[in-house]
Scaffold this active site. Sequence first.
Site, mmCIF file in Angstrom:
data_model
loop_
_atom_site.group_PDB
_atom_site.id
_atom_site.type_symbol
_atom_site.label_atom_id
_atom_site.label_comp_id
_atom_site.label_asym_id
_atom_site.label_seq_id
_atom_site.Cartn_x
_atom_site.Cartn_y
_atom_site.Cartn_z
ATOM 1 N N ASP A 32 0.683 -1.238 -0.150
ATOM 2 C CA ASP A 32 -0.030 -0.017 -0.102
ATOM 3 C C ASP A 32 0.809 1.374 0.068
ATOM 4 O OD1 ASP A 32 -1.926 -1.668 0.243
ATOM 5 O OD2 ASP A 32 -2.630 -1.026 2.065
ATOM 6 N N ALA A 33 1.910 1.164 0.815
ATOM 7 C CA ALA A 33 2.773 2.365 0.803
ATOM 8 C C ALA A 33 3.492 2.683 -0.595
ATOM 9 C CB ALA A 33 3.817 1.988 1.982
ATOM 10 N N GLU A 34 3.867 1.575 -1.287
ATOM 11 C CA GLU A 34 4.448 1.910 -2.633
ATOM 12 C C GLU A 34 3.406 2.494 -3.493
ATOM 13 O OE1 GLU A 34 7.874 -1.591 -2.798
ATOM 14 O OE2 GLU A 34 5.944 -2.072 -2.907
ATOM 15 N N ASP A 36 0.829 4.467 -2.602
ATOM 16 C CA ASP A 36 0.428 5.754 -2.089
ATOM 17 C C ASP A 36 1.782 6.514 -2.619
ATOM 18 O OD1 ASP A 36 -1.720 4.816 -0.844
ATOM 19 O OD2 ASP A 36 -0.568 4.783 1.184
ATOM 20 N N SER A 81 -35.747 -8.073 -12.666
ATOM 21 C CA SER A 81 -35.350 -8.670 -11.403
ATOM 22 C C SER A 81 -35.646 -10.141 -11.506
ATOM 23 C CB SER A 81 -36.565 -8.071 -10.379
ATOM 24 O OG SER A 81 -37.708 -8.233 -10.788
ATOM 25 N N GLU A 113 -23.971 -17.954 -9.761
ATOM 26 C CA GLU A 113 -23.507 -16.771 -9.091
ATOM 27 C C GLU A 113 -23.856 -16.530 -7.965
ATOM 28 O OE1 GLU A 113 -24.162 -13.698 -11.907
ATOM 29 O OE2 GLU A 113 -23.755 -15.068 -13.647
ATOM 30 N N LYS A 115 -25.990 -14.377 -5.149
ATOM 31 C CA LYS A 115 -26.536 -13.296 -5.307
ATOM 32 C C LYS A 115 -26.182 -12.203 -4.203
ATOM 33 C CE LYS A 115 -31.417 -12.298 -5.547
ATOM 34 N NZ LYS A 115 -31.544 -10.838 -4.769
ATOM 35 N N ASP A 117 -25.975 -9.103 -2.041
ATOM 36 C CA ASP A 117 -26.861 -8.174 -1.372
ATOM 37 C C ASP A 117 -26.303 -6.853 -1.176
ATOM 38 O OD1 ASP A 117 -29.226 -7.785 -0.234
ATOM 39 O OD2 ASP A 117 -28.920 -8.838 1.889
ATOM 40 N N ARG A 136 -30.877 0.879 -10.597
ATOM 41 C CA ARG A 136 -31.816 0.248 -11.266
ATOM 42 C C ARG A 136 -33.051 1.040 -11.137
ATOM 43 N NH1 ARG A 136 -35.589 -3.210 -9.467
ATOM 44 N NH2 ARG A 136 -36.324 -4.651 -10.957
ATOM 45 N N TYR A 225 -22.283 -8.675 -13.380
ATOM 46 C CA TYR A 225 -22.760 -10.026 -13.588
ATOM 47 C C TYR A 225 -23.551 -10.039 -14.961
ATOM 48 C CZ TYR A 225 -26.338 -7.654 -10.812
ATOM 49 O OH TYR A 225 -27.466 -6.706 -10.428
ATOM 50 N N LYS A 314 -33.014 -18.523 -2.705
ATOM 51 C CA LYS A 314 -32.651 -17.599 -1.508
ATOM 52 C C LYS A 314 -32.583 -18.502 -0.163
ATOM 53 C CE LYS A 314 -34.626 -13.728 -1.426
ATOM 54 N NZ LYS A 314 -34.458 -12.181 -1.286
ATOM 55 N N CYS A 406 -22.944 -12.051 42.535
ATOM 56 C CA CYS A 406 -23.242 -13.360 41.833
ATOM 57 C C CYS A 406 -24.742 -13.524 41.856
ATOM 58 C CB CYS A 406 -22.673 -14.451 42.274
ATOM 59 S SG CYS A 406 -23.402 -15.973 41.388
ATOM 60 N N CYS A 409 -25.440 -16.918 43.768
ATOM 61 C CA CYS A 409 -25.231 -17.376 45.036
ATOM 62 C C CYS A 409 -24.972 -16.128 45.947
ATOM 63 C CB CYS A 409 -23.821 -18.282 45.345
ATOM 64 S SG CYS A 409 -22.465 -17.378 44.852
ATOM 65 N N CYS A 424 -17.977 -14.834 39.371
ATOM 66 C CA CYS A 424 -18.497 -15.050 40.873
ATOM 67 C C CYS A 424 -17.224 -15.762 41.761
ATOM 68 C CB CYS A 424 -19.512 -16.153 40.645
ATOM 69 S SG CYS A 424 -19.845 -17.006 42.499
ATOM 70 N N CYS A 430 -20.663 -21.908 45.177
ATOM 71 C CA CYS A 430 -21.647 -21.595 44.142
ATOM 72 C C CYS A 430 -22.378 -22.549 43.511
ATOM 73 C CB CYS A 430 -21.212 -20.368 43.019
ATOM 74 S SG CYS A 430 -22.429 -19.914 41.887
HETATM 75 S S1 IVH Z 1 -28.880 -11.011 -12.350
HETATM 76 C C1 IVH Z 1 -32.244 -10.945 -15.139
HETATM 77 N N1 IVH Z 1 -27.032 -11.739 -10.794
HETATM 78 O O1 IVH Z 1 -30.745 -9.514 -7.659
HETATM 79 C C2 IVH Z 1 -31.039 -10.578 -14.335
HETATM 80 N N2 IVH Z 1 -28.811 -10.372 -10.095
HETATM 81 O O2 IVH Z 1 -33.622 -9.930 -7.658
HETATM 82 C C3 IVH Z 1 -31.279 -9.646 -13.448
HETATM 83 N N3 IVH Z 1 -28.303 -9.663 -7.829
HETATM 84 O O3 IVH Z 1 -31.787 -6.568 -9.354
HETATM 85 C C4 IVH Z 1 -29.995 -9.854 -12.345
HETATM 86 N N4 IVH Z 1 -26.522 -10.673 -7.393
HETATM 87 O O4 IVH Z 1 -29.685 -6.529 -7.785
HETATM 88 C C5 IVH Z 1 -28.196 -11.004 -11.127
HETATM 89 N N5 IVH Z 1 -25.146 -12.356 -9.351
HETATM 90 C C6 IVH Z 1 -26.407 -11.762 -9.583
HETATM 91 C C7 IVH Z 1 -26.844 -10.855 -8.803
HETATM 92 C C8 IVH Z 1 -28.066 -10.231 -8.922
HETATM 93 C C9 IVH Z 1 -27.296 -9.658 -6.991
HETATM 94 C C10 IVH Z 1 -29.628 -8.843 -7.510
HETATM 95 C C11 IVH Z 1 -29.744 -7.506 -8.485
HETATM 96 C C12 IVH Z 1 -31.171 -7.532 -9.039
HETATM 97 C C13 IVH Z 1 -31.612 -8.512 -7.966
HETATM 98 C C14 IVH Z 1 -32.793 -9.191 -8.512
#
Ligand code: IVH
Length: 672
Positions: A32-34, A36, A81, A113, A115, A117, A136, A225, A314, A406, A409, A424, A430
């Site tokens: 990191d120092a290099e 920077d 979605s 992949e 998912k 969050d 989005r 993705y 999920k 305690c 006791c 205690c 106890c």
């Molecule tokens: S694919 C049709 N891939 O999940 C393709 N979504 O419920 C739609 N998300 O709005 C997205 N990881 O925010 C895809 N590996 C992944 C994801 C992913 C997270 C989220 C994304 C999307 C929501 C859909």
Amino acid sequence: MADPKQSIEELRASIRHHLHRYHVLDDPEITDAEFDALYDRLVAIEAEHPDLVSEDSPTQRVGGDPASKFAEVRHELPMLSLDKSTTAEELERWEQRCRGLIDEADSLHYTCEPKIDGVAVSLLYRDGQLAQAATRGNGQTGEDVTANVRTIRAVPLRLIGERVPSVLDVRGEVYMPISGFEAYNDAARRNGERLIINPRNGAAGSLRQLDPSMTAARPLSMFCYSIGIVDDSWAPTHHFDVLMALKDWGLRINPRTARFDSLSGCRDYINRLEQDRDSLDYAIDGAVLKVDDLAVREKLGQVTHKPRWAIAFKYPAEEASTTLEDVDFQVGRTGAITPVAKLDPIFVGGVTVSNATLHNMDEIERLDLHIGDTVVVHRAGDVIPQVMRVTKRAETAVPVAMPVACPVCGAPIARDGDQVVARCTAPTTCPAQRKERIRHFASRLALDIEGLGDKLIDQLIENELIETPGDLFRLTVEQFEALERMGRKSSENVVAAIDRSRSTTFSRFIYALGIREVGETTAMSLAAHFGDLEPLIAATAEDLQTVDDVGPIVAESIVSYFADDGRRELVRELVLHGIVWEVVERKVSDGDTLALDGETWVLTGTLEALTRNDAKARLVALGAKVSGSVSNKTSRVVAGPGAGSKLTKAEELEIPILDEEAFLAFLKQNEP
Ligand code: IVH
């Protein structure tokens, strides 16, 4: 002096390279120092030559004045979605439906992949330069967050590699790494600033900062993705190839992306990912399965906002909010007082939780807990639920009253030295400590007395039939029979089980004593080193520290245990009651070496012929250390069925791997 224009170009190229190594590939080449130093040099030269500053310079990530609001951005190709599933049957049904919609000659292959969050974002690159970033929104229209996204180092301002399309719309998830989230909250707590509730809120809130310099101060990252609009120069045929191309162009792809030829492969992936969920530095709420062949996707099409060619699986949420109703203080076998949060029951991590650990009294202060607070509870895998933070304080909330004596006791509470653990001070009298010691003595990894459960121990103590573990061996069938809910047969069974427990191993015996700081692994090392009781009792702190895993604190605790007359008496009494183990012949003093001295082994997957613990004990007896994670220090890995990421890692690091059969053969060869 060198041509400033040339110096600037060289520095920028070098900085871009190192940013990519660090933030995209997770594989830095310099410190990191290099880094920077390179960065500071570029800043200095650019300051001298403002005319040479360009928008895609790595120094220009934070720029522009705070906005008053975000402009709207229309997504040329809507951001979709996903349909959700939570069971294997739902996945089967999804696949069946896909099959019904495609031609017979088509086969279904999948990319899986994690998912992530976080917050979905689309990045528009024109001629390889980041031109726009948008959230989005409702899928059709989002907000222009370009200035903020530019501050994320995992997002290249300029793409690298060959044949980059002149228009490229990349989609992915902006997220806050868990380590960054925790570091941010630690600092915020110290400075009395507002805490971030969870990593996802952290990502969303950071992206919506009107002042990009605020976003720059938040630790954010991104995984890409999918793609939206792309010019005709590029016509990929499979989703996996899309991801690999994005990677070649310098964009960050999740390293756990994998392709499978069947749904059963995806199912294994989903299970493995769930197991590893807590070791990831990003929050996930499931896995995403996507049909890999883009022509097949075309046939499957979409319904309203969801494609038919993808589905999310999920996992149960690991965090949930509930109310803190009370705090109980429990007394453990070493007298340690542990606060336990009593919660309004809440479904989290797949089960209903009404208690959560608060570790120690300091934790209550650290969290600034009040009864009546709304708190976030975390439960992952089989780990004990924890209270993570307070998110709301009711007006009626009252501070937690800390016990001064305690709670069982009434003896005074003391903290030794600067330790956080309050205890205690009446170890022998106890009732809570007595009970916990006996419970520990009889537990599975100790003397393993079948049928001697908590309720029964409670009754034995309350009826003053026992005070110490040694008293167990005097109990008669008649005494048990006189207790509540005990018949003749069950009483005979417990007495027989107590009798059987007399024949044990030395390491179980040491562990059963419940010496502070001595867990099962340390007990195994001590047993392997000393072989029998007399040398162990006679050992000085210095002797003890020559044993694997025994440091000054553990050594001190063992010495002070045996220095106590009462405890030595207890140990002697146990031996008089006929507890026996096989004495392992071992010369402690003359530098005798064991077959596996200096080796570190890892056990993973399931074993059939012996338990994980027995396997561990036998390895420790041969002088090996047994570790929970694979690294380049690992000597060998024993992998049974169901082994996952540890096995993969061992293969990557080319560490010798033994299956159970080979392991048993190895033990046979090496055990004296
Ligand atoms: S694919 C049709 N891939 O999940 C393709 N979504 O419920 C739609 N998300 O709005 C997205 N990881 O925010 C895809 N590996 C992944 C994801 C992913 C997270 C989220 C994304 C999307 C929501 C859909």
